[in-house]
Design an enzyme around this catalytic site. Sequence first.
Site, PDB file in Angstrom:
ATOM      1  N   SER A 205       0.839  -1.197   0.000  1.00  0.00           N
ATOM      2  CA  SER A 205       0.000   0.000   0.000  1.00  0.00           C
ATOM      3  C   SER A 205       0.872   1.245   0.000  1.00  0.00           C
ATOM      4  CB  SER A 205      -0.866  -0.014   1.266  1.00  0.00           C
ATOM      5  OG  SER A 205      -1.501   1.230   1.432  1.00  0.00           O
TER       6      SER A 205
ATOM      7  N   TYR B  29      -1.180  -0.991  10.768  1.00  0.00           N
ATOM      8  CA  TYR B  29      -1.488  -1.581   9.454  1.00  0.00           C
ATOM      9  C   TYR B  29      -0.327  -1.317   8.486  1.00  0.00           C
ATOM     10  CZ  TYR B  29      -3.402  -1.818   4.733  1.00  0.00           C
ATOM     11  OH  TYR B  29      -3.591  -2.082   3.393  1.00  0.00           O
TER      12      TYR B  29
ATOM     13  N   LYS C 189       2.447  -3.913   6.525  1.00  0.00           N
ATOM     14  CA  LYS C 189       2.713  -3.950   5.067  1.00  0.00           C
ATOM     15  C   LYS C 189       4.212  -3.868   4.796  1.00  0.00           C
ATOM     16  CE  LYS C 189      -1.248  -4.567   3.315  1.00  0.00           C
ATOM     17  NZ  LYS C 189      -1.532  -5.830   2.668  1.00  0.00           N
TER      18      LYS C 189
HETATM   19  P1  NAD Z   1     -10.774  -7.439   1.291  1.00  0.00           P
HETATM   20  O1  NAD Z   1     -10.934  -7.471   2.754  1.00  0.00           O
HETATM   21  O2  NAD Z   1     -11.941  -7.167   0.441  1.00  0.00           O
HETATM   22  O3  NAD Z   1     -10.100  -8.792   0.790  1.00  0.00           O
HETATM   23  C1  NAD Z   1      -9.235  -9.551   1.598  1.00  0.00           C
HETATM   24  C2  NAD Z   1      -9.682 -10.998   1.517  1.00  0.00           C
HETATM   25  O4  NAD Z   1      -8.788 -11.791   2.318  1.00  0.00           O
HETATM   26  C3  NAD Z   1     -11.091 -11.214   2.066  1.00  0.00           C
HETATM   27  O5  NAD Z   1     -11.818 -12.013   1.166  1.00  0.00           O
HETATM   28  C4  NAD Z   1     -10.852 -11.934   3.392  1.00  0.00           C
HETATM   29  O6  NAD Z   1     -11.911 -12.810   3.708  1.00  0.00           O
HETATM   30  C5  NAD Z   1      -9.558 -12.654   3.119  1.00  0.00           C
HETATM   31  N1  NAD Z   1      -8.758 -12.928   4.307  1.00  0.00           N
HETATM   32  C6  NAD Z   1      -8.439 -12.051   5.305  1.00  0.00           C
HETATM   33  N2  NAD Z   1      -7.658 -12.662   6.207  1.00  0.00           N
HETATM   34  C7  NAD Z   1      -7.480 -13.935   5.769  1.00  0.00           C
HETATM   35  C8  NAD Z   1      -6.770 -15.049   6.278  1.00  0.00           C
HETATM   36  N3  NAD Z   1      -6.091 -14.976   7.440  1.00  0.00           N
HETATM   37  N4  NAD Z   1      -6.774 -16.204   5.580  1.00  0.00           N
HETATM   38  C9  NAD Z   1      -7.467 -16.289   4.408  1.00  0.00           C
HETATM   39  N5  NAD Z   1      -8.168 -15.273   3.885  1.00  0.00           N
HETATM   40  C10 NAD Z   1      -8.166 -14.110   4.571  1.00  0.00           C
HETATM   41  O7  NAD Z   1      -9.605  -6.378   0.997  1.00  0.00           O
HETATM   42  P2  NAD Z   1      -9.142  -5.752  -0.377  1.00  0.00           P
HETATM   43  O8  NAD Z   1      -9.558  -4.336  -0.386  1.00  0.00           O
HETATM   44  O9  NAD Z   1      -9.483  -6.631  -1.500  1.00  0.00           O
HETATM   45  O10 NAD Z   1      -7.573  -5.748  -0.141  1.00  0.00           O
HETATM   46  C11 NAD Z   1      -6.747  -6.786  -0.628  1.00  0.00           C
HETATM   47  C12 NAD Z   1      -5.312  -6.493  -0.225  1.00  0.00           C
HETATM   48  O11 NAD Z   1      -4.927  -5.220  -0.750  1.00  0.00           O
HETATM   49  C13 NAD Z   1      -5.067  -6.420   1.271  1.00  0.00           C
HETATM   50  O12 NAD Z   1      -3.815  -7.009   1.539  1.00  0.00           O
HETATM   51  C14 NAD Z   1      -5.031  -4.947   1.550  1.00  0.00           C
HETATM   52  O13 NAD Z   1      -4.235  -4.655   2.685  1.00  0.00           O
HETATM   53  C15 NAD Z   1      -4.389  -4.424   0.286  1.00  0.00           C
HETATM   54  N6  NAD Z   1      -4.713  -3.020   0.022  1.00  0.00           N
HETATM   55  C16 NAD Z   1      -6.019  -2.649  -0.032  1.00  0.00           C
HETATM   56  C17 NAD Z   1      -6.348  -1.323  -0.253  1.00  0.00           C
HETATM   57  C18 NAD Z   1      -7.786  -0.892  -0.272  1.00  0.00           C
HETATM   58  O14 NAD Z   1      -8.041   0.271  -0.075  1.00  0.00           O
HETATM   59  N7  NAD Z   1      -8.756  -1.750  -0.519  1.00  0.00           N
HETATM   60  C19 NAD Z   1      -5.335  -0.371  -0.442  1.00  0.00           C
HETATM   61  C20 NAD Z   1      -3.999  -0.793  -0.413  1.00  0.00           C
HETATM   62  C21 NAD Z   1      -3.704  -2.133  -0.177  1.00  0.00           C
HETATM   63  C1  UD1 Z   2      -7.287   4.964   3.936  1.00  0.00           C
HETATM   64  C2  UD1 Z   2      -6.226   4.325   4.768  1.00  0.00           C
HETATM   65  C3  UD1 Z   2      -5.192   3.676   3.874  1.00  0.00           C
HETATM   66  C4  UD1 Z   2      -5.863   2.717   2.892  1.00  0.00           C
HETATM   67  C5  UD1 Z   2      -6.924   3.488   2.112  1.00  0.00           C
HETATM   68  C6  UD1 Z   2      -7.690   2.582   1.205  1.00  0.00           C
HETATM   69  C7  UD1 Z   2      -6.146   5.731   6.762  1.00  0.00           C
HETATM   70  C8  UD1 Z   2      -5.351   6.725   7.546  1.00  0.00           C
HETATM   71  N1  UD1 Z   2      -5.606   5.339   5.611  1.00  0.00           N
HETATM   72  O1  UD1 Z   2      -6.663   5.966   3.155  1.00  0.00           O
HETATM   73  O2  UD1 Z   2      -4.260   2.961   4.658  1.00  0.00           O
HETATM   74  O3  UD1 Z   2      -4.895   2.193   2.021  1.00  0.00           O
HETATM   75  O4  UD1 Z   2      -7.862   4.040   3.040  1.00  0.00           O
HETATM   76  O5  UD1 Z   2      -8.446   3.263   0.258  1.00  0.00           O
HETATM   77  O6  UD1 Z   2      -7.184   5.277   7.169  1.00  0.00           O
HETATM   78  N2  UD1 Z   2     -12.700  11.596   3.710  1.00  0.00           N
HETATM   79  C9  UD1 Z   2     -13.711  12.491   4.026  1.00  0.00           C
HETATM   80  N3  UD1 Z   2     -14.874  11.986   4.510  1.00  0.00           N
HETATM   81  C10 UD1 Z   2     -15.100  10.654   4.692  1.00  0.00           C
HETATM   82  C11 UD1 Z   2     -14.065   9.746   4.359  1.00  0.00           C
HETATM   83  C12 UD1 Z   2     -12.875  10.261   3.880  1.00  0.00           C
HETATM   84  O7  UD1 Z   2     -13.547  13.690   3.883  1.00  0.00           O
HETATM   85  O8  UD1 Z   2     -16.187  10.279   5.169  1.00  0.00           O
HETATM   86  C13 UD1 Z   2     -11.453  12.123   3.147  1.00  0.00           C
HETATM   87  C14 UD1 Z   2     -10.206  11.793   3.944  1.00  0.00           C
HETATM   88  O9  UD1 Z   2      -9.964  12.775   4.918  1.00  0.00           O
HETATM   89  C15 UD1 Z   2      -9.151  11.747   2.835  1.00  0.00           C
HETATM   90  C16 UD1 Z   2      -9.931  11.251   1.608  1.00  0.00           C
HETATM   91  O10 UD1 Z   2     -11.292  11.517   1.892  1.00  0.00           O
HETATM   92  O11 UD1 Z   2      -8.683  13.041   2.562  1.00  0.00           O
HETATM   93  C17 UD1 Z   2      -9.746   9.764   1.359  1.00  0.00           C
HETATM   94  O12 UD1 Z   2     -10.064   9.048   2.533  1.00  0.00           O
HETATM   95  P1  UD1 Z   2     -10.191   7.448   2.540  1.00  0.00           P
HETATM   96  O13 UD1 Z   2     -11.042   7.009   1.418  1.00  0.00           O
HETATM   97  O14 UD1 Z   2     -10.583   7.027   3.919  1.00  0.00           O
HETATM   98  O15 UD1 Z   2      -8.710   6.966   2.199  1.00  0.00           O
HETATM   99  P2  UD1 Z   2      -7.327   7.335   2.914  1.00  0.00           P
HETATM  100  O16 UD1 Z   2      -7.529   8.002   4.215  1.00  0.00           O
HETATM  101  O17 UD1 Z   2      -6.469   8.004   1.921  1.00  0.00           O
END
Ligand code: NAD
Ligand code: UD1
Length: 338
Positions: free
Chosen positions: A125, A149, A153
Amino acid sequence: MANVLLTGGAGYIGSHTAVALAERGHQVVILDNFRNSQRDVPDRLLRLTGKSFPVIEADIRDTAACSAALAAHPVDAVIHFAALKAVGESEADPLLYYDMNIIGTIRLLEAMQAQNIRRIVFSSSATVYGQPDTSPILENFPTRVQSIYGRTKLVMENLITDLARTGKLLAAANLRYVNPVGAHPSAVIGETPTGVPNNLMPFMCQVATGQREFLSVFGNDYNTPDGTGVRDYIHVVDLANAHALALEYLLANDVAVTVNLGTGIGISVLDLVNAFEKTTGRAVPYKIMPRRPGDVASYFANPGAAEKLFGWKAALNVDDMCRDSWTWEAKRAGINDV
Ligand code: NAD
Ligand code: UD1
């Protein structure tokens, strides 16, 4: 064509990646414990692709189960999505995050080693950069984790890089995602947050459906063009395609790389509200509220390395992100005018 195991393949990004891989002719096996995903996702993937994906219900912390899965379904590479991802929860329960994310990854890597599987794509991330001094962010910028978190990572990235450096892994990609949003345009798969969404796009969609009264804009006094927080939002379908290309790159090259996945475009909270209203025709009432603790002012990624190495570039814009997020959320809410 490759055989690929997707840990967390039933989740938000994993399910879209399963579709992208299937579209490119790869064979996908899903391993998931369904802790944060719906059990009907495999059926939805079948509906969408016409292909059925073997599903192993297992926890990545269970080395024996992972080994058995990898023995039963010989794979060329693993794409490792399974993790917990909520920043606030990680601060409330650090041991849970160290256990699920770090111990889980170690157990998975043990199982891969036991089965001689030596290629991995890892979901990292852009949160590892914290508040960068400048944007666009390059991969060699210093890491400044600001949450447990984020630390998990970074530890997982280091673990994978060390295994590659010592020859235990042949090829590895740590992919640092910016903020994924959107859903498959079919609205058959998407994000299903439980409870009150923390992230901006899902919350905004629920304001537009009428499930929430207004959007709280967390701060308009940041040092950004309109004072609200700036982020690099990426459509989940673009992100999924990037995984398919990263995988193909690792199948052809024995290297370890760390690569940003973003669009390179910074979008403020108010920009996103405006784009959403314009694209969907739905109003998003909002109120300016105090800053959210832990938020950074601004960041966006330089996606040049992903283009150079994988031949990948984001193809979908902010209007696509708003439209597809809305179509998915409106369908979930039972609104039929979309
Ligand atoms: P998600 O929660 O939708 O998907 C994660 C999946 O992993 C789920 O289906 C969950 O059931 C499964 N899981 C969790 N723990 C497990 C375990 N111990 N064993 C087996 N399965 C398990 O999340 P996502 O948004 O699809 O994110 C996927 C990856 O990307 C994660 O590693 C997350 O940290 C990373 N990531 C996500 C975002 C985001 O904003 N969505 C941003 C940056 C990085
Ligand atoms: C958050 C996580 C980041 C993760 C990402 C996934 C934190 C500190 N960081 O990022 O680790 O990878 O989500 O997408 O939690 N905002 C509003 N109102 C809301 C929600 C958000 O104004 O109700 C604003 C926030 O202040 C920010 C922007 O929208 O400026 C994006 O927020 P969000 O979608 O939560 O993502 P991040 O905070 O960037």
